[in-house]
Design a protein around this motif. Structure first.
Motif, PDB file in Angstrom:
ATOM      1  N   LEU A  75      55.110   5.549  47.861  1.00  0.00           N
ATOM      2  CA  LEU A  75      56.401   5.382  47.576  1.00  0.00           C
ATOM      3  C   LEU A  75      56.661   5.569  46.182  1.00  0.00           C
ATOM      4  O   LEU A  75      57.958   6.259  45.825  1.00  0.00           O
ATOM      5  N   GLU A  76      56.015   4.550  45.524  1.00  0.00           N
ATOM      6  CA  GLU A  76      56.548   4.568  44.073  1.00  0.00           C
ATOM      7  C   GLU A  76      56.169   5.841  43.458  1.00  0.00           C
ATOM      8  O   GLU A  76      56.804   6.182  42.549  1.00  0.00           O
ATOM      9  N   ARG A  77      54.909   6.188  43.692  1.00  0.00           N
ATOM     10  CA  ARG A  77      54.492   7.734  43.245  1.00  0.00           C
ATOM     11  C   ARG A  77      55.505   8.648  43.628  1.00  0.00           C
ATOM     12  O   ARG A  77      55.921   9.588  42.623  1.00  0.00           O
ATOM     13  N   ASP A  78      55.887   8.846  44.620  1.00  0.00           N
ATOM     14  CA  ASP A  78      57.069   9.720  44.959  1.00  0.00           C
ATOM     15  C   ASP A  78      58.310   9.381  44.262  1.00  0.00           C
ATOM     16  O   ASP A  78      58.897  10.662  44.129  1.00  0.00           O
ATOM     17  N   SER A  79      58.712   8.461  44.226  1.00  0.00           N
ATOM     18  CA  SER A  79      59.897   8.176  43.314  1.00  0.00           C
ATOM     19  C   SER A  79      59.873   8.240  42.028  1.00  0.00           C
ATOM     20  O   SER A  79      60.736   9.116  41.328  1.00  0.00           O
ATOM     21  N   MET A  80      58.755   8.205  41.369  1.00  0.00           N
ATOM     22  CA  MET A  80      58.440   8.674  40.102  1.00  0.00           C
ATOM     23  C   MET A  80      58.472  10.075  39.920  1.00  0.00           C
ATOM     24  O   MET A  80      58.919  10.531  38.805  1.00  0.00           O
ATOM     25  N   LEU A  81      57.739  10.735  40.717  1.00  0.00           N
ATOM     26  CA  LEU A  81      57.808  12.320  40.616  1.00  0.00           C
ATOM     27  C   LEU A  81      59.216  12.892  40.905  1.00  0.00           C
ATOM     28  O   LEU A  81      59.540  13.741  40.279  1.00  0.00           O
ATOM     29  N   LYS A  82      60.092  12.469  41.781  1.00  0.00           N
ATOM     30  CA  LYS A  82      61.158  12.585  42.077  1.00  0.00           C
ATOM     31  C   LYS A  82      62.141  12.463  40.955  1.00  0.00           C
ATOM     32  O   LYS A  82      62.986  13.415  40.292  1.00  0.00           O
ATOM     33  N   GLU A  83      61.837  11.300  40.194  1.00  0.00           N
ATOM     34  CA  GLU A  83      62.696  11.064  38.901  1.00  0.00           C
ATOM     35  C   GLU A  83      62.162  11.852  37.925  1.00  0.00           C
ATOM     36  O   GLU A  83      63.030  12.380  37.054  1.00  0.00           O
ATOM     37  N   ALA A  84      61.026  12.072  37.750  1.00  0.00           N
ATOM     38  CA  ALA A  84      60.561  13.096  36.525  1.00  0.00           C
ATOM     39  C   ALA A  84      61.063  14.348  36.813  1.00  0.00           C
ATOM     40  O   ALA A  84      61.574  15.245  35.853  1.00  0.00           O
ATOM     41  N   ARG A  85      61.000  15.008  38.066  1.00  0.00           N
ATOM     42  CA  ARG A  85      61.752  16.170  38.479  1.00  0.00           C
ATOM     43  C   ARG A  85      63.180  16.292  38.073  1.00  0.00           C
ATOM     44  O   ARG A  85      63.853  17.231  37.333  1.00  0.00           O
ATOM     45  N   GLU A  86      63.990  15.327  38.392  1.00  0.00           N
ATOM     46  CA  GLU A  86      65.463  15.148  37.965  1.00  0.00           C
ATOM     47  C   GLU A  86      65.569  15.109  36.272  1.00  0.00           C
ATOM     48  O   GLU A  86      66.492  15.914  35.801  1.00  0.00           O
ATOM     49  N   ILE A  87      64.754  14.436  35.906  1.00  0.00           N
ATOM     50  CA  ILE A  87      64.977  14.413  34.428  1.00  0.00           C
ATOM     51  C   ILE A  87      64.535  15.808  33.716  1.00  0.00           C
ATOM     52  O   ILE A  87      65.182  16.169  32.950  1.00  0.00           O
ATOM     53  N   LYS A  88      63.473  16.591  34.223  1.00  0.00           N
ATOM     54  CA  LYS A  88      62.939  17.803  33.959  1.00  0.00           C
ATOM     55  C   LYS A  88      64.370  18.619  34.228  1.00  0.00           C
ATOM     56  O   LYS A  88      64.639  19.457  33.130  1.00  0.00           O
ATOM     57  N   GLU A  89      64.784  18.686  35.237  1.00  0.00           N
ATOM     58  CA  GLU A  89      65.987  19.654  35.519  1.00  0.00           C
ATOM     59  C   GLU A  89      67.304  19.341  34.652  1.00  0.00           C
ATOM     60  O   GLU A  89      67.861  20.158  34.057  1.00  0.00           O
ATOM     61  N   LYS A  90      67.452  17.806  34.456  1.00  0.00           N
ATOM     62  CA  LYS A  90      68.615  17.460  33.655  1.00  0.00           C
ATOM     63  C   LYS A  90      68.374  18.242  32.131  1.00  0.00           C
ATOM     64  O   LYS A  90      69.296  18.666  31.511  1.00  0.00           O
ATOM     65  N   MET A  91      67.341  17.920  31.633  1.00  0.00           N
ATOM     66  CA  MET A  91      66.913  18.544  30.254  1.00  0.00           C
ATOM     67  C   MET A  91      66.813  20.079  30.334  1.00  0.00           C
ATOM     68  O   MET A  91      67.593  20.429  28.995  1.00  0.00           O
ATOM     69  N   ILE A  92      66.548  20.627  31.387  1.00  0.00           N
ATOM     70  CA  ILE A  92      66.538  22.004  31.242  1.00  0.00           C
ATOM     71  C   ILE A  92      68.282  22.744  31.059  1.00  0.00           C
ATOM     72  O   ILE A  92      68.610  23.370  30.561  1.00  0.00           O
ATOM     73  N   ALA A  93      68.993  22.039  32.268  1.00  0.00           N
ATOM     74  CA  ALA A  93      70.323  22.155  32.067  1.00  0.00           C
ATOM     75  C   ALA A  93      71.027  21.764  30.750  1.00  0.00           C
ATOM     76  O   ALA A  93      71.905  22.549  30.357  1.00  0.00           O
ATOM     77  N   ASP A  94      70.775  20.792  30.223  1.00  0.00           N
ATOM     78  CA  ASP A  94      71.241  20.209  28.907  1.00  0.00           C
ATOM     79  C   ASP A  94      70.839  21.362  27.965  1.00  0.00           C
ATOM     80  O   ASP A  94      71.742  21.700  26.971  1.00  0.00           O
TER      81      ASP A  94
END
Length: 166
Positions: free
Chosen positions: A76-95
């Protein structure tokens, strides 16, 4: 059997009974107690071994359950970290896209302003040159017109005709 009953002697019976009771007493005191103690000790050892085995089995089940729980938490923690990393990546790309668009618009605006400034400068230069040429042409025309007396008179009359009095 009749011979036993006929040859029966009370003295011999008494001594045999007394020896038998003594033998039972000695066996009870020195043999039965250690034998029963050894049997009881072995029985207790077997019970303890069974209890230890049962406890070890329960402990193993608990450890397996804990391992499963820890493994599930880790997943669960790994999935959470991967999801958070994807969100950060998408935010960085959008920014980055937003910033690039803003920079592009800023550069376009600067280019438009520079073009407008250059255009205004060119227009001012053109007007200046046109006015200079106009003045030069007017001077040349006036010199030609004013050198001739008849042409001067016509010019004055024409100008007076153009002027309207109120």
């Amino acid at each position: 059997m009749e011979k036993l009953i006929n040859d029966f002697s009370f003295g011999l019976f008494f001594w045999q009974t007394l020896i038998f009771i003594g033998l039972i007493f000695l066996l009870k005191k020195f043999a039965w107690k250690p034998i029963l103690d050894a049997v009881n000790e072995r029985e207790t050892g077997i019970k303890n071994a069974l209890l230890s085995a049962e406890n070890a089995k329960k402990e193993m089940q608990n450890l397996q359950a804990d391992n499963q729980r820890i493994l599930q938490e880790a997943r669960l923690e790994r999935d959470s970290m991967l999801k958070e990393a994807r969100e950060i990546k998408e935010k960085m790309i959008a920014d980055s896209k937003t910033e690039a668009q803003a920079q592009g618009l800023k550069m376009i605006e600067q280019a438009k302003a520079a073009i407008e400034s250059e255009k205004n400068a060119a227009m001012a230069e053109l007007k200046s040159q046109v006015s200079t040429f106009s003045i030069e042409i007017a001077e040349k025309l006036l010199k030609d017109e004013l050198s001739n007396k008849e042409a001067q008179t016509k010019l004055v009359e024409k100008m007076l005709g153009d002027v309207k009095l109120n």
